[in-house]
Design an enzyme around this catalytic site. Structure first.
Site, PDB file in Angstrom:
ATOM      1  N   HIS A  75      -2.419   6.646   3.812  1.00 10.29           N
ATOM      2  CA  HIS A  75      -0.884   6.646   4.054  1.00 10.29           C
ATOM      3  C   HIS A  75      -0.438   8.099   3.357  1.00 10.29           C
ATOM      4  O   HIS A  75      -0.866   8.482   2.368  1.00 10.29           O
ATOM      5  CB  HIS A  75      -0.155   5.520   3.440  1.00 10.29           C
ATOM      6  CG  HIS A  75      -0.335   4.489   4.014  1.00 10.29           C
ATOM      7  ND1 HIS A  75      -1.017   4.052   5.107  1.00 10.29           N
ATOM      8  CD2 HIS A  75      -0.030   3.136   3.554  1.00 10.29           C
ATOM      9  CE1 HIS A  75      -0.955   2.880   5.529  1.00 10.29           C
ATOM     10  NE2 HIS A  75      -0.411   2.191   4.540  1.00 10.29           N
ATOM     11  N   CYS A 106       0.824  -1.213  -0.038  1.00 11.72           N
ATOM     12  CA  CYS A 106      -0.044  -0.032   0.021  1.00 11.72           C
ATOM     13  C   CYS A 106       0.983   1.164  -0.112  1.00 11.72           C
ATOM     14  O   CYS A 106       0.624   2.293  -0.569  1.00 11.72           O
ATOM     15  CB  CYS A 106      -0.980   0.075   1.363  1.00 11.72           C
ATOM     16  SG  CYS A 106      -0.328  -0.582   2.761  1.00 11.72           S
TER      17      CYS A 106
HETATM   18  N1  LIG Z   1      -4.552  -3.004   5.064  1.00 10.41           N
HETATM   19  C1  LIG Z   1      -3.901  -2.477   4.164  1.00 10.41           C
HETATM   20  O1  LIG Z   1      -3.782  -1.259   3.905  1.00 10.41           O
HETATM   21  C2  LIG Z   1      -3.171  -3.531   3.071  1.00 10.41           C
HETATM   22  C3  LIG Z   1      -2.686  -2.827   1.911  1.00 10.41           C
HETATM   23  C4  LIG Z   1      -2.051  -3.661   1.186  1.00 10.41           C
HETATM   24  C5  LIG Z   1      -1.998  -4.859   1.253  1.00 10.41           C
HETATM   25  N2  LIG Z   1      -2.369  -5.653   2.221  1.00 10.41           N
HETATM   26  C6  LIG Z   1      -2.253  -7.027   2.506  1.00 10.41           C
HETATM   27  O2  LIG Z   1      -3.661  -7.350   2.172  1.00 10.41           O
HETATM   28  C7  LIG Z   1      -3.888  -8.519   3.235  1.00 10.41           C
HETATM   29  C8  LIG Z   1      -5.082  -8.360   3.985  1.00 10.41           C
HETATM   30  O3  LIG Z   1      -4.758  -7.259   4.826  1.00 10.41           O
HETATM   31  P1  LIG Z   1      -5.918  -6.463   5.724  1.00 10.41           P
HETATM   32  O4  LIG Z   1      -5.234  -5.559   6.195  1.00 10.41           O
HETATM   33  O5  LIG Z   1      -7.219  -6.810   5.046  1.00 10.41           O
HETATM   34  O6  LIG Z   1      -5.919  -7.577   6.981  1.00 10.41           O
HETATM   35  P2  LIG Z   1      -6.929  -8.044   8.097  1.00 10.41           P
HETATM   36  O7  LIG Z   1      -8.147  -7.040   8.310  1.00 10.41           O
HETATM   37  O8  LIG Z   1      -6.246  -8.484   9.115  1.00 10.41           O
HETATM   38  O9  LIG Z   1      -7.947  -9.373   7.277  1.00 10.41           O
HETATM   39  C9  LIG Z   1      -7.216 -10.600   7.223  1.00 10.41           C
HETATM   40  C10 LIG Z   1      -8.405 -11.507   6.414  1.00 10.41           C
HETATM   41  O10 LIG Z   1      -7.548 -12.552   6.245  1.00 10.41           O
HETATM   42  C11 LIG Z   1      -8.442 -13.668   6.682  1.00 10.41           C
HETATM   43  N3  LIG Z   1      -7.617 -14.794   7.116  1.00 10.41           N
HETATM   44  C12 LIG Z   1      -6.439 -14.730   8.006  1.00 10.41           C
HETATM   45  N4  LIG Z   1      -5.911 -15.737   8.197  1.00 10.41           N
HETATM   46  C13 LIG Z   1      -6.512 -16.969   7.355  1.00 10.41           C
HETATM   47  C14 LIG Z   1      -6.464 -18.079   6.938  1.00 10.41           C
HETATM   48  N5  LIG Z   1      -5.497 -18.960   7.746  1.00 10.41           N
HETATM   49  N6  LIG Z   1      -7.471 -18.867   6.227  1.00 10.41           N
HETATM   50  C15 LIG Z   1      -8.283 -17.874   5.609  1.00 10.41           C
HETATM   51  N7  LIG Z   1      -8.516 -16.737   5.695  1.00 10.41           N
HETATM   52  C16 LIG Z   1      -7.484 -15.978   6.872  1.00 10.41           C
HETATM   53  C17 LIG Z   1      -9.088 -13.224   7.696  1.00 10.41           C
HETATM   54  O11 LIG Z   1     -10.007 -13.951   7.831  1.00 10.41           O
HETATM   55  P3  LIG Z   1     -10.909 -13.995   9.559  1.00 10.41           P
HETATM   56  O12 LIG Z   1     -12.001 -13.182   9.472  1.00 10.41           O
HETATM   57  O13 LIG Z   1     -11.588 -15.378   9.254  1.00 10.41           O
HETATM   58  O14 LIG Z   1      -9.803 -14.046  10.481  1.00 10.41           O
HETATM   59  C18 LIG Z   1      -9.806 -11.689   7.253  1.00 10.41           C
HETATM   60  O15 LIG Z   1     -10.611 -12.035   6.329  1.00 10.41           O
HETATM   61  C19 LIG Z   1      -2.505  -8.829   3.814  1.00 10.41           C
HETATM   62  O16 LIG Z   1      -1.745  -9.665   2.964  1.00 10.41           O
HETATM   63  C20 LIG Z   1      -1.819  -7.582   3.726  1.00 10.41           C
HETATM   64  O17 LIG Z   1      -0.494  -7.335   3.942  1.00 10.41           O
HETATM   65  C21 LIG Z   1      -3.016  -4.802   3.220  1.00 10.41           C
END
Ligand SMILES: NC(=O)c1ccc[n+]([C@@H]2O[C@H](COP(=O)([O-])OP(=O)(O)OC[C@H]3O[C@@H](n4cnc5c(N)ncnc54)[C@H](OP(=O)(O)O)[C@@H]3O)[C@@H](O)[C@H]2O)c1
Length: 342
Positions: A247, A134
């Protein structure tokens, strides 16, 4: 007379219950991505919970290989280890994977794509296409116009990153600490390495042996790959700030050919996906609050460095939209536009 019906696609969203996943569903709706069937997937914890897509409440299912049978596109917005394990399973079943994690980004055979900059890279995919970090996306969106105008030589950047960059747990930690009656009563940090409420933390993710954070090294390597500038000098510090979404980065840019602030502003304003908000006479500059919910990267504070020909600028972008979900959907649109998913 109605034309031929546009083909619709089976789309799976891994991590549909997370911060990025939720926005991904909204962006697919808003951009009218041709979804025929949407499969929201997550971990055991969320199985049976419901997410909204268009006017339907869809049951969340377990992310497992069989969930990808018949899928055309699988968006991964979960964890790096899950992408590593399951993305090849989705590809094996004939899907195109668009991955938000850092797992595949620097693999030679995996395109790392910001469509406004290197959309053609999707042509070389062999199943997985990676969406950059991001922080990197806003950064390269501000650099590319200057590079096209005058050639890029080096950049010094300090990022100021929102807590939602660490997902729902990051948002929850800020809220819980802000809700405490006194700082002493605030819950101990678990997501960040120091209290984030009423504070600024010069560490995003974790430290590596070289003294940089993993986030800082992503910014360096991903920028070089997306821009095709293997030797670009990037000097970077990434800082977490108590902002929910958006950001920001302050950047000092050195170009090969001298670039006036006026020419820099013109190049930025003309670049698709960038909006210039820059008027010192009326105190106009973009902030994270301005960019939340928007897809444009907002740029301001363009000025010449007092001691050199370098250009200073300030950039903000919504880390959940252009920094994640919107860019991922744009990649899928690029795949369709180029006829790569028949
Ligand atoms: N946040 C940002 O600004 C951003 C920007 C760019 C990239 N990212 C990337 O995008 C991804 C998601 O980030 P996020 O910020 O959305 O995180 P988040 O809010 O913590 O959400 C994580 C998601 O992944 C699921 N998950 C976790 N462990 C799992 C497993 N073992 N099997 C299946 N589903 C699983 C969770 O499901 P449950 O609800 O069932 O736990 C939830 O839906 C990450 O790789 C992060 O690095 C994030």
């Amino acid at each position: 007379m109605a034309g031929p019906k546009q083909r619709e696609y089976v789309v799976a969203a891994v991590g549909a219950t997370g911060a990025v996943g939720e926005v991904l569903l909204r962006v697919l709706e808003e951009r009218r991505f041709p979804v025929g069937e949407l499969r929201p997937l997550a971990s055991e914890r969320s199985v049976g919970s419901r997410v909204r897509f268009r006017d339907q409440e869809l049951a969340v299912e377990l992310a497992r290989p069989q969930a990808f049978d018949g899928a055309d596109f699988v968006f991964f917005a979960a964890t790096g280890s899950l992408s590593k394990e399951l993305a090849p399973e989705a590809v094996r079943r004939g899907a195109i994977v668009i991955d938000k994690s850092s797992t595949w980004r620097l693999q030679d055979e995996v395109p790392l794509v910001v469509p406004e900059i290197n959309g053609a890279a999707v042509e070389k995919h062999s199943g997985i296409i990676a969406c950059p970090n991001c922080t990197t996306i806003g950064f390269v969106m501000a650099l590319e116009p200057l590079h096209r105008a005058a050639g890029l030589k080096s950049v010094v950047v300090t990022t100021l990153q929102a807590v939602s960059g660490a997902g729902r747990p990051g948002i929850d930690e800020l809220k819980a600490q802000l809700a405490a009656p006194t700082r002493a009563e605030a819950p101990e940090p678990t997501v960040f390495k120091a209290p984030i409420a009423h504070n600024v933390v010069p560490l995003c993710e974790h430290f590596l042996e070289n003294g940089y954070s993993s986030e800082e090294m992503k910014l360096l390597h991903e920028t070089r790959k997306i821009m095709g500038l293997a030797n670009l000098e990037v000097s970077m510090s990434c800082v977490r700030v108590p902002v929910p979404v958006g950001h920001a980065a302050t950047m000092l840019v050195e170009t090969e050919r001298t670039l006036s602030p006026e020419a820099a502003r013109a190049a930025l304003a003309a670049f698709p996906g960038v909006e210039l908000i820059d008027d010192p006479s009326t105190n106009r500059f973009p902030t994270p609050a301005d960019v939340e919910g928007r897809d444009e990267v907002l740029v301001g504070r363009v000025r010449r460095d007092l001691g050199s020909d370098r250009i200073w600028l300030w950039q903000v972008s919504d880390n959940l939209r252009k920094g994640a979900a919107t860019n991922a959907v744009q990649i899928a649109e690029e795949v369709l536009r180029r006829g790569l998913c028949e």
